[in-house]
Write a protein that holds these residues in place. Structure first.
Motif, PDB file in Angstrom:
ATOM      1  N   PRO A 200       0.821  -1.208   0.000  1.00 53.86           N
ATOM      2  CA  PRO A 200       0.000   0.000   0.000  1.00 53.86           C
ATOM      3  C   PRO A 200       0.858   1.263   0.000  1.00 53.86           C
ATOM      4  O   PRO A 200       2.018   1.261   0.425  1.00 53.86           O
ATOM      5  CB  PRO A 200      -0.798  -0.117   1.308  1.00 53.86           C
ATOM      6  N   LEU A 201       0.261   2.327  -0.504  1.00 54.04           N
ATOM      7  CA  LEU A 201       0.914   3.629  -0.523  1.00 54.04           C
ATOM      8  C   LEU A 201       0.217   4.549   0.467  1.00 54.04           C
ATOM      9  O   LEU A 201      -1.012   4.548   0.573  1.00 54.04           O
ATOM     10  CB  LEU A 201       0.837   4.250  -1.927  1.00 54.04           C
ATOM     11  N   LEU A 202       1.000   5.324   1.197  1.00 53.77           N
ATOM     12  CA  LEU A 202       0.441   6.371   2.031  1.00 53.77           C
ATOM     13  C   LEU A 202       0.256   7.601   1.147  1.00 53.77           C
ATOM     14  O   LEU A 202       1.214   8.096   0.556  1.00 53.77           O
ATOM     15  CB  LEU A 202       1.370   6.691   3.196  1.00 53.77           C
ATOM     16  N   PHE A 203      -0.978   8.073   1.044  1.00 59.25           N
ATOM     17  CA  PHE A 203      -1.323   9.168   0.145  1.00 59.25           C
ATOM     18  C   PHE A 203      -1.617  10.411   0.975  1.00 59.25           C
ATOM     19  O   PHE A 203      -2.556  10.440   1.762  1.00 59.25           O
ATOM     20  CB  PHE A 203      -2.534   8.764  -0.692  1.00 59.25           C
ATOM     21  N   LEU A 204      -0.771  11.438   0.796  1.00 57.04           N
ATOM     22  CA  LEU A 204      -0.911  12.685   1.532  1.00 57.04           C
ATOM     23  C   LEU A 204      -1.294  13.800   0.563  1.00 57.04           C
ATOM     24  O   LEU A 204      -0.554  14.100  -0.369  1.00 57.04           O
ATOM     25  CB  LEU A 204       0.393  13.043   2.241  1.00 57.04           C
ATOM     26  N   GLU A 205      -2.453  14.397   0.796  1.00 59.37           N
ATOM     27  CA  GLU A 205      -2.895  15.557   0.024  1.00 59.37           C
ATOM     28  C   GLU A 205      -2.847  16.773   0.948  1.00 59.37           C
ATOM     29  O   GLU A 205      -3.404  16.742   2.049  1.00 59.37           O
ATOM     30  CB  GLU A 205      -4.314  15.358  -0.489  1.00 59.37           C
ATOM     31  N   SER A 206      -2.201  17.840   0.501  1.00 60.47           N
ATOM     32  CA  SER A 206      -2.081  19.003   1.372  1.00 60.47           C
ATOM     33  C   SER A 206      -1.839  20.275   0.560  1.00 60.47           C
ATOM     34  O   SER A 206      -1.643  20.233  -0.655  1.00 60.47           O
ATOM     35  CB  SER A 206      -0.942  18.810   2.381  1.00 60.47           C
ATOM     36  N   LEU A 207      -1.875  21.375   1.273  1.00 58.19           N
ATOM     37  CA  LEU A 207      -1.545  22.677   0.700  1.00 58.19           C
ATOM     38  C   LEU A 207      -0.252  23.164   1.325  1.00 58.19           C
ATOM     39  O   LEU A 207       0.039  22.877   2.488  1.00 58.19           O
ATOM     40  CB  LEU A 207      -2.640  23.704   1.004  1.00 58.19           C
ATOM     41  N   CYS A 208       0.522  23.910   0.555  1.00 56.48           N
ATOM     42  CA  CYS A 208       1.677  24.615   1.106  1.00 56.48           C
ATOM     43  C   CYS A 208       1.448  26.106   0.877  1.00 56.48           C
ATOM     44  O   CYS A 208       1.113  26.525  -0.239  1.00 56.48           O
ATOM     45  CB  CYS A 208       2.972  24.168   0.437  1.00 56.48           C
ATOM     46  N   MET A 209       1.628  26.875   1.950  1.00 58.21           N
ATOM     47  CA  MET A 209       1.362  28.311   1.879  1.00 58.21           C
ATOM     48  C   MET A 209       2.561  29.108   2.363  1.00 58.21           C
ATOM     49  O   MET A 209       3.359  28.633   3.180  1.00 58.21           O
ATOM     50  CB  MET A 209       0.136  28.649   2.734  1.00 58.21           C
ATOM     51  N   ASP A 210       2.687  30.307   1.845  1.00 60.44           N
ATOM     52  CA  ASP A 210       3.687  31.241   2.337  1.00 60.44           C
ATOM     53  C   ASP A 210       3.259  31.715   3.725  1.00 60.44           C
ATOM     54  O   ASP A 210       2.128  32.199   3.912  1.00 60.44           O
ATOM     55  CB  ASP A 210       3.819  32.423   1.379  1.00 60.44           C
TER      56      ASP A 210
END
Length: 233
Positions: A200-210
């Motif tokens: 299995p793959l660990l799937f990380l969805e996220s935002l990167c902000m200043d």
């Protein structure tokens, strides 16, 4: 639980406890069949699954051997320093390859997260993370041309997105909303990550902000091979 899965679990436990050392030959199919009083075909299927899971490898005509599994990598799921910096700080032999750069068609979820309008140009930049010659993660970023005016020119050469941010005047970062899930690799992901469908793959969805302005710099979608990491969350 089936006889095959009971044997798989037993052998994994024995390997992890050190009964069988890396590169050590395992008992033959006949020996395990006699020991556990199960059909030889069950042992063969168990060995096939252990090989799929990366615990053993076979030598034609010589039997099955314990895989020398690399030390697992501590993975810190934060958005303030780059993946490349984390790997270098930990002393791993690390490199990153740009494997995809393209402009995407309009996708409402990505555009909404980036806070850009439908007419903006958004680009996809994917990097393959490789440690000790083994591909361990696929990191895909989505970034808007309105935030990075030269992204259409620079994107194919990006191997560290955080380094690119800094060249564009953004110095400190923070994570936005993140979501973790577990998925299984599709055919193309199995090929590029060199893993089987059982890992299995660990799937990380996220935002990167200043951190200073709150500008959304990217939407990131990262898939980590679960067999290569320990997780610090």
């Amino acid at each position: 639980m089936s006889e095959k899965m009971m044997l798989v679990d037993e052998l994994i436990t024995q390997i992890k406890e050190g009964k069988y050392k890396p590169n050590e030959k395992l008992p033959s199919e006949n020996e395990l069949s006699d020991q556990y009083r199960i059909p030889r075909m069950v042992v063969r299927k168990a060995y096939e699954q252990l090989q799929e899971l990366g615990f053993i490898f076979s030598k034609q005509g010589r039997g099955s051997y314990v895989q020398n599994r690399k030390q697992q990598i501590p993975l810190i799921l934060t958005g303030d320093i780059s993946f490349s910096e984390k790997m270098n700080e930990l002393g791993f032999d690390f490199r990153s390859e740009n494997v995809c750069f393209e402009r995407i068609s309009y996708e409402s979820g990505i555009y909404h997260s980036l806070k850009v309008n439908k007419q903006d140009e958004v680009y996809k930049i994917s990097r393959l993370r490789i440690v000790d010659g083994c591909p361990i993660a696929l990191h895909t970023s989505y970034a808007a041309k309105s935030v990075f005016p030269q992204i259409d020119r620079d994107g194919s050469g990006i191997t560290s997105i955080f380094h690119y941010y800094k060249t564009q005047g953004y110095q400190e970062f923070t994570s936005g909303q993140s979501q973790l899930s577990v998925v299984f690799p599709n055919e193309s992901e199995r090929k590029i990550l060199q893993c089987s469908s059982l890992i299995p793959l660990l799937f990380l969805e996220s935002l990167c902000m200043d951190k200073e302005t709150g500008t959304v710099l990217e939407v990131s979608r990262i898939k980590y091979r679960s067999d290569c990491f320990t997780y610090l969350i």
